[in-house]
Design a protein around this motif. Structure first.
Motif, PDB file in Angstrom:
ATOM      1  N   VAL A  41      -4.304  -2.626  -5.223  1.00 26.98           N
ATOM      2  CA  VAL A  41      -3.364  -2.581  -6.347  1.00 26.98           C
ATOM      3  C   VAL A  41      -1.931  -2.760  -5.846  1.00 26.98           C
ATOM      4  O   VAL A  41      -1.142  -3.522  -6.410  1.00 26.98           O
ATOM      5  CB  VAL A  41      -3.510  -1.243  -7.110  1.00 26.98           C
ATOM      6  CG1 VAL A  41      -2.485  -1.142  -8.233  1.00 26.98           C
ATOM      7  CG2 VAL A  41      -4.920  -1.109  -7.646  1.00 26.98           C
ATOM      8  N   ILE A  42      -1.618  -2.053  -4.753  1.00 28.74           N
ATOM      9  CA  ILE A  42      -0.275  -2.130  -4.173  1.00 28.74           C
ATOM     10  C   ILE A  42       0.024  -3.559  -3.716  1.00 28.74           C
ATOM     11  O   ILE A  42       1.106  -4.114  -3.966  1.00 28.74           O
ATOM     12  CB  ILE A  42      -0.155  -1.163  -2.972  1.00 28.74           C
ATOM     13  CG1 ILE A  42      -0.357   0.277  -3.407  1.00 28.74           C
ATOM     14  CG2 ILE A  42       1.183  -1.338  -2.281  1.00 28.74           C
ATOM     15  CD1 ILE A  42       0.523   0.708  -4.539  1.00 28.74           C
ATOM     16  N   ALA A  43      -0.977  -4.155  -3.053  1.00 30.18           N
ATOM     17  CA  ALA A  43      -0.783  -5.521  -2.550  1.00 30.18           C
ATOM     18  C   ALA A  43      -0.450  -6.465  -3.703  1.00 30.18           C
ATOM     19  O   ALA A  43       0.472  -7.288  -3.609  1.00 30.18           O
ATOM     20  CB  ALA A  43      -2.046  -5.994  -1.825  1.00 30.18           C
ATOM     21  N   VAL A  44      -1.180  -6.329  -4.798  1.00 30.85           N
ATOM     22  CA  VAL A  44      -0.929  -7.186  -5.956  1.00 30.85           C
ATOM     23  C   VAL A  44       0.489  -6.956  -6.483  1.00 30.85           C
ATOM     24  O   VAL A  44       1.200  -7.898  -6.839  1.00 30.85           O
ATOM     25  CB  VAL A  44      -1.980  -6.936  -7.057  1.00 30.85           C
ATOM     26  CG1 VAL A  44      -1.582  -7.629  -8.350  1.00 30.85           C
ATOM     27  CG2 VAL A  44      -3.349  -7.410  -6.591  1.00 30.85           C
ATOM     28  N   CYS A  45       0.904  -5.668  -6.494  1.00 30.98           N
ATOM     29  CA  CYS A  45       2.251  -5.361  -6.998  1.00 30.98           C
ATOM     30  C   CYS A  45       3.330  -6.027  -6.137  1.00 30.98           C
ATOM     31  O   CYS A  45       4.323  -6.549  -6.658  1.00 30.98           O
ATOM     32  CB  CYS A  45       2.470  -3.850  -7.026  1.00 30.98           C
ATOM     33  SG  CYS A  45       1.580  -3.071  -8.364  1.00 30.98           S
ATOM     34  N   TYR A  46       3.150  -5.995  -4.796  1.00 37.74           N
ATOM     35  CA  TYR A  46       4.122  -6.669  -3.932  1.00 37.74           C
ATOM     36  C   TYR A  46       4.172  -8.165  -4.240  1.00 37.74           C
ATOM     37  O   TYR A  46       5.241  -8.774  -4.311  1.00 37.74           O
ATOM     38  CB  TYR A  46       3.790  -6.447  -2.449  1.00 37.74           C
ATOM     39  CG  TYR A  46       4.356  -5.151  -1.917  1.00 37.74           C
ATOM     40  CD1 TYR A  46       5.727  -4.965  -1.808  1.00 37.74           C
ATOM     41  CD2 TYR A  46       3.517  -4.112  -1.535  1.00 37.74           C
ATOM     42  CE1 TYR A  46       6.246  -3.783  -1.332  1.00 37.74           C
ATOM     43  CE2 TYR A  46       4.031  -2.918  -1.056  1.00 37.74           C
ATOM     44  CZ  TYR A  46       5.397  -2.758  -0.956  1.00 37.74           C
ATOM     45  OH  TYR A  46       5.914  -1.579  -0.489  1.00 37.74           O
ATOM     46  N   LEU A  47       2.984  -8.729  -4.451  1.00 38.13           N
ATOM     47  CA  LEU A  47       2.947 -10.172  -4.726  1.00 38.13           C
ATOM     48  C   LEU A  47       3.626 -10.489  -6.054  1.00 38.13           C
ATOM     49  O   LEU A  47       4.238 -11.544  -6.206  1.00 38.13           O
ATOM     50  CB  LEU A  47       1.500 -10.672  -4.720  1.00 38.13           C
ATOM     51  CG  LEU A  47       0.821 -10.645  -3.353  1.00 38.13           C
ATOM     52  CD1 LEU A  47      -0.616 -11.109  -3.454  1.00 38.13           C
ATOM     53  CD2 LEU A  47       1.581 -11.507  -2.353  1.00 38.13           C
ATOM     54  N   ILE A  48       3.532  -9.558  -7.008  1.00 37.30           N
ATOM     55  CA  ILE A  48       4.201  -9.770  -8.299  1.00 37.30           C
ATOM     56  C   ILE A  48       5.710  -9.941  -8.082  1.00 37.30           C
ATOM     57  O   ILE A  48       6.381 -10.689  -8.784  1.00 37.30           O
ATOM     58  CB  ILE A  48       3.924  -8.578  -9.264  1.00 37.30           C
ATOM     59  CG1 ILE A  48       2.462  -8.627  -9.723  1.00 37.30           C
ATOM     60  CG2 ILE A  48       4.861  -8.614 -10.462  1.00 37.30           C
ATOM     61  CD1 ILE A  48       2.062  -7.414 -10.540  1.00 37.30           C
ATOM     62  N   ILE A  49       6.238  -9.224  -7.072  1.00 33.16           N
ATOM     63  CA  ILE A  49       7.676  -9.369  -6.786  1.00 33.16           C
ATOM     64  C   ILE A  49       7.941 -10.603  -5.926  1.00 33.16           C
ATOM     65  O   ILE A  49       8.848 -11.386  -6.195  1.00 33.16           O
ATOM     66  CB  ILE A  49       8.214  -8.123  -6.028  1.00 33.16           C
ATOM     67  CG1 ILE A  49       7.908  -6.854  -6.819  1.00 33.16           C
ATOM     68  CG2 ILE A  49       9.716  -8.255  -5.786  1.00 33.16           C
ATOM     69  CD1 ILE A  49       8.286  -5.587  -6.064  1.00 33.16           C
TER      70      ILE A  49
END
Lengths: 287, 255
Positions: free
Chosen positions: A256-264
């Motif tokens: 989930v965290i990885a996806v959030c970083y990619l969103i940025i």
């Protein structure tokens, strides 16, 4: 180098002779080469699919219930904090970097030296070390040093990013042709006015794409804030991820965290490419 | 426009020396330019003519000698050099228009920030000078969209917008496509006829012959010959001048 007699005999033998037909045409060779490349990829994918323990993998990284339980806090708090830390660190870092770049180009020797030393020092240090020193070293060294967590993170990120950005900005300033300064000076502008009115605006266009890249790096560096510890509300993505992993005894929060970083970061790198296309090729000044 | 009563030259260069390290590029240059006079400086590349011009507004710092422009001692370290430069317009070989600004902004930025003119006043001056160089319709264009000749005319208008007393031209047509050279020379010709004091470093012998009151031939950092344009170009006395002119006027011939 490979003009051995055997290859020589297959080459053109003289004027007027038809080009001897190779056993296989270039086109056929290329086709076979491509086939082999597809084949290798296919074998690797099949091997991974076959070898991996899928049920365990999904159970460890892909628990939908755990992922869902992280919302909405992961967005409303953690993602927001990551963005805030990064933005504050970037703005402070950019200001410091402009000052450093100007010092680096100053006619005062000691300024050049200080700037040089600062840049070499902070470029050479891992961001982790800067965070450790800022978070734990300084409060011990200076007992009264009791800054809010947010300020410490902001300063640490600024220290790390400013050294890199200073070099980028210096290069950008030096990429503006000297003729621009001469024209400005010949119109009666002082050297600092020429710098701020004529040179820096043009340098900024040149360095916009690399600065966007720096912002991406800084977004990732902001994850180091987790080592300073924080209140529940002060957690950014990495800190929240660690806490959730401990809570749930499962690694799904990582995903989930990885996806959030990619969103940025993915929109930022898209922005960087757009800026590069827009300004990258533009001549600084006009020939 | 040349006033015979006013005997003080507007530019007075005495024993000017300039060296870069041990390399002496100018040796004892003397030049006086009267108000309204047009002086062309010619000579082979590397002869120091551009350096001499750049010393006049101290883009290059002279190593020795004195330069007085309009009563201002340019070599005086306590002179307000920025104020002095507003009275000396300069046009560069590579135009050096500000690429991030429009033509209008190129013409107004120094008027507003250096001379302290209001935006409306600066606009009016800019428009008048752009009309002088025949580019009124390009006022909102970006420099990059203009041809080399147009850029150079804008650069002339930019310098004129400061209302200078003297204009310096550093090989203004050397970087231009041949078909745009004429327009720039015409603008300079008009300027000369309007009485502007001009020092022009150039390779355009025809322009020098027709427009210049005086021609200076430089070689190896010295002024080799100077005098009325017709004499220096038409009937040179020094061998070096003759050789140079033979090469420039008949570039196809050897020797």
């Amino acid at each position: 180098m490979s003009t051995s007699p055997t290859t020589g005999s297959r080459g053109p033998t003289g004027p007027g002779h038809p080009v001897p037909k190779a056993k296989m045409s270039k086109r056929k060779k290329a086709k076979i080469s491509r086939g082999i490349q597809y084949g290798i990829l296919l074998v690797i994918v099949i091997a991974i699919i076959a070898v991996a323990d899928w049920p365990t993998l999904i159970d460890t990284f892909g628990r939908v219930d755990i992922a869902v339980s992280m919302f909405p806090e992961v967005i409303t708090k953690a993602l927001k904090n990551t963005v805030i830390f990064t933005a504050l660190g970037f703005v402070l870092g950019l200001i410091v970097a402009i000052v450093l770049a100007l010092m680096r180009l100053s006619s005062v020797g000691i300024y050049r030296w200080i700037s040089f030393a600062y840049i070499e020092f902070f470029r050479g240090l891992p961001a982790l070390v800067v965070f450790l020193v800022m978070g734990f070293g300084l409060p011990v060294a200076f007992q009264g040093f009791n800054l809010p967590q947010l300020v410490i993170i902001m300063i640490a990120l600024a220290l790390v990013s400013s050294a890199y950005m200073a070099e980028t900005i210096r290069a950008g300033i030096q990429a503006v042709p000297q003729g621009q300064v001469e024209a400005a000076r010949s119109l009666g502008m002082s050297s600092s006015r020429a710098m701020f009115t004529i040179v820096l605006p043009q340098a900024m266009r040149i360095i916009l794409p690399p600065l966007t890249n720096e912002l991406i790096l800084l977004t990732k560096d902001s994850s180091l804030a987790y080592i300073l510890g924080s209140s529940v509300d002060g957690r950014e993505l990495a800190a929240l991820g660690r806490a959730e992993i401990v809570n749930s005894a499962n690694l799904t929060p990582f995903i989930v965290i990885a996806v959030c970083y990619l969103i940025i970061t993915i929109p930022l790198s898209y922005l960087s490419r757009v800026l590069e296309r827009k300004y990258g090729s533009a001549e600084p000044g006009v020939k | 426009m040349i006033s015979t009563a006013d005997k003080t030259p507007i530019i007075s260069i005495k024993n000017l020396k300039k060296s870069f390290g041990s390399n002496q590029v100018l040796t004892d240059i003397n030049l006086e330019v009267d108000k309204g006079e047009v002086v062309c400086v010619v000579g082979p590349s590397g002869s120091g003519k551009s350096t001499m011009l750049r010393c006049i507004n101290t883009l290059e710092t002279p190593t020795g000698g004195s330069i007085v422009v309009d009563g201002m001692d340019m070599t005086d370290l306590d002179l307000d050099i920025d104020a002095a430069r507003t009275r000396i317009g300069m046009v560069f070989q590579s135009f050096n228009l500000f690429g991030h600004l429009t033509v209008r902004e190129n013409l107004t930025v120094a008027q507003i920030k250096v001379l302290g003119r209001s935006k409306a006043e600066a606009d009016k001056v800019a428009e008048a000078n752009l009309a002088k160089v025949g580019l009124s319709e390009k006022i909102d264009a970006k420099p990059a969209s203009l041809s080399g000749g147009q850029q150079q005319r804008v650069a002339i208008a930019r310098a004129l917008s400061m209302d200078p007393d003297v204009m310096l031209f550093d090989e203004p047509t050397s970087a231009l496509d041949p078909e745009t050279v004429g327009d720039v020379l015409q603008v300079m010709r008009n300027l000369a006829e309007a009485g502007m004091t001009m020092v022009v470093v150039t390779h355009e012998m025809e322009f020098a012959r027709q427009v210049a009151d005086r021609v200076l031939f430089m070689d190896g950092g010295y002024v080799v010959e100077s005098g009325p344009a017709r004499e220096v170009i038409g009937n040179p006395q020094e061998q070096r001048t003759k050789d140079f002119l033979a090469r420039v006027l008949n570039p196809g011939q050897l020797g």
